[in-house]
Motif scaffolding. Sequence first.
Motif, PDB file in Angstrom:
ATOM      1  N   LYS A   1       4.832   5.181  -5.131  1.00  0.00           N
ATOM      2  CA  LYS A   1       5.542   6.345  -4.588  1.00  0.00           C
ATOM      3  C   LYS A   1       5.488   6.395  -3.069  1.00  0.00           C
ATOM      4  N   GLY A   2       4.993   5.324  -2.451  1.00  0.00           N
ATOM      5  CA  GLY A   2       4.966   5.273  -0.998  1.00  0.00           C
ATOM      6  C   GLY A   2       3.694   5.794  -0.357  1.00  0.00           C
ATOM      7  N   TYR A   3       2.793   6.361  -1.152  1.00  0.00           N
ATOM      8  CA  TYR A   3       1.553   6.905  -0.581  1.00  0.00           C
ATOM      9  C   TYR A   3       0.667   5.805   0.003  1.00  0.00           C
ATOM     10  N   GLY A   4       0.582   4.680  -0.672  1.00  0.00           N
ATOM     11  CA  GLY A   4      -0.244   3.582  -0.184  1.00  0.00           C
ATOM     12  C   GLY A   4       0.263   3.062   1.144  1.00  0.00           C
ATOM     13  N   SER A   5       1.573   2.881   1.253  1.00  0.00           N
ATOM     14  CA  SER A   5       2.162   2.429   2.514  1.00  0.00           C
ATOM     15  C   SER A   5       1.922   3.442   3.621  1.00  0.00           C
ATOM     16  N   ALA A   6       2.075   4.720   3.304  1.00  0.00           N
ATOM     17  CA  ALA A   6       1.846   5.768   4.304  1.00  0.00           C
ATOM     18  C   ALA A   6       0.382   5.809   4.723  1.00  0.00           C
ATOM     19  N   ALA A   7      -0.521   5.663   3.762  1.00  0.00           N
ATOM     20  CA  ALA A   7      -1.950   5.690   4.080  1.00  0.00           C
ATOM     21  C   ALA A   7      -2.341   4.485   4.932  1.00  0.00           C
ATOM     22  N   LEU A   8      -1.819   3.311   4.594  1.00  0.00           N
ATOM     23  CA  LEU A   8      -2.128   2.118   5.385  1.00  0.00           C
ATOM     24  C   LEU A   8      -1.563   2.251   6.802  1.00  0.00           C
ATOM     25  N   ALA A   9      -0.362   2.794   6.927  1.00  0.00           N
ATOM     26  CA  ALA A   9       0.225   3.019   8.254  1.00  0.00           C
ATOM     27  C   ALA A   9      -0.628   3.993   9.057  1.00  0.00           C
ATOM     28  N   ALA A  10      -1.131   5.039   8.407  1.00  0.00           N
ATOM     29  CA  ALA A  10      -1.991   6.007   9.096  1.00  0.00           C
ATOM     30  C   ALA A  10      -3.290   5.352   9.554  1.00  0.00           C
ATOM     31  N   LEU A  11      -3.847   4.490   8.720  1.00  0.00           N
ATOM     32  CA  LEU A  11      -5.065   3.774   9.114  1.00  0.00           C
ATOM     33  C   LEU A  11      -4.802   2.841  10.288  1.00  0.00           C
ATOM     34  N   MET A  12      -3.675   2.142  10.242  1.00  0.00           N
ATOM     35  CA  MET A  12      -3.349   1.225  11.329  1.00  0.00           C
ATOM     36  C   MET A  12      -3.115   2.002  12.627  1.00  0.00           C
ATOM     37  N   GLU A  13      -2.531   3.182  12.516  1.00  0.00           N
ATOM     38  CA  GLU A  13      -2.348   4.026  13.700  1.00  0.00           C
ATOM     39  C   GLU A  13      -3.700   4.536  14.210  1.00  0.00           C
ATOM     40  N   ARG A  14      -4.548   4.968  13.302  1.00  0.00           N
ATOM     41  CA  ARG A  14      -5.866   5.475  13.688  1.00  0.00           C
ATOM     42  C   ARG A  14      -6.673   4.410  14.430  1.00  0.00           C
ATOM     43  N   TYR A  15      -6.554   3.162  13.986  1.00  0.00           N
ATOM     44  CA  TYR A  15      -7.319   2.073  14.588  1.00  0.00           C
ATOM     45  C   TYR A  15      -6.463   1.216  15.519  1.00  0.00           C
ATOM     46  N   ASP A  16      -5.411   1.793  16.050  1.00  0.00           N
ATOM     47  CA  ASP A  16      -4.546   1.076  16.980  1.00  0.00           C
ATOM     48  C   ASP A  16      -5.378   0.558  18.160  1.00  0.00           C
ATOM     49  N   GLY A  17      -5.132  -0.681  18.529  1.00  0.00           N
ATOM     50  CA  GLY A  17      -5.889  -1.291  19.612  1.00  0.00           C
ATOM     51  C   GLY A  17      -7.155  -1.991  19.144  1.00  0.00           C
ATOM     52  N   ARG A  18      -7.460  -1.871  17.857  1.00  0.00           N
ATOM     53  CA  ARG A  18      -8.625  -2.544  17.283  1.00  0.00           C
ATOM     54  C   ARG A  18      -8.141  -3.619  16.331  1.00  0.00           C
TER      55      ARG A  18
END
Length: 166
Positions: free
Chosen positions: A64-81
């Motif tokens: 339902k897209g939740y996994g993709s959204a959660a992974l995108a949020a994690l990648m944004e949270r750890y941007d630059g790492r």
Amino acid sequence: MDLICADDALRLKRIEQLYLRAFPKNERKPFGVNGEFLGLAITINYQDKVLLDYFAMDDAKRGKGYGSAALAALMERYDGRRMILEIESTTRPREAGNFEERLRRKHFYHKNGMTDLGFEAVLFGVTMEMLSNKTQVTFEEYLDLYVKTYGERMLEFVKPLTQTQS
């Protein structure tokens, strides 16, 4: 100060109470939407690296897209790492009872911006492929994250694949 997730009913209830006290009624969104369980993500952070150690979505929420959204949020949270992710190997179909699931998982991560690091490791006896958020990480840096987090005993449990082959 450490950030602690609302991982039990008591903490979640305290957050809800604070939310209700802190924000005027006309500004509040329904709390039930914010508190809905979708899945989990457990990370290990060390220097400029973050290991997405566990990532799973609730069975009822998959597709339902939740996994993709959660992974995108994690990648944004750890941007630059440099983010590292371990998945069960897809290079040894005869060893895997869940080979199709492994392929779907790898496809999911590739579709969501993760790339292969080009090495495999044996982690507690399981052959794992390494992916990242389009950054480069060596096996030595990956191992160092484990050793610095859990201690020297991890040298016994985390090996490059070539050390276990004969």
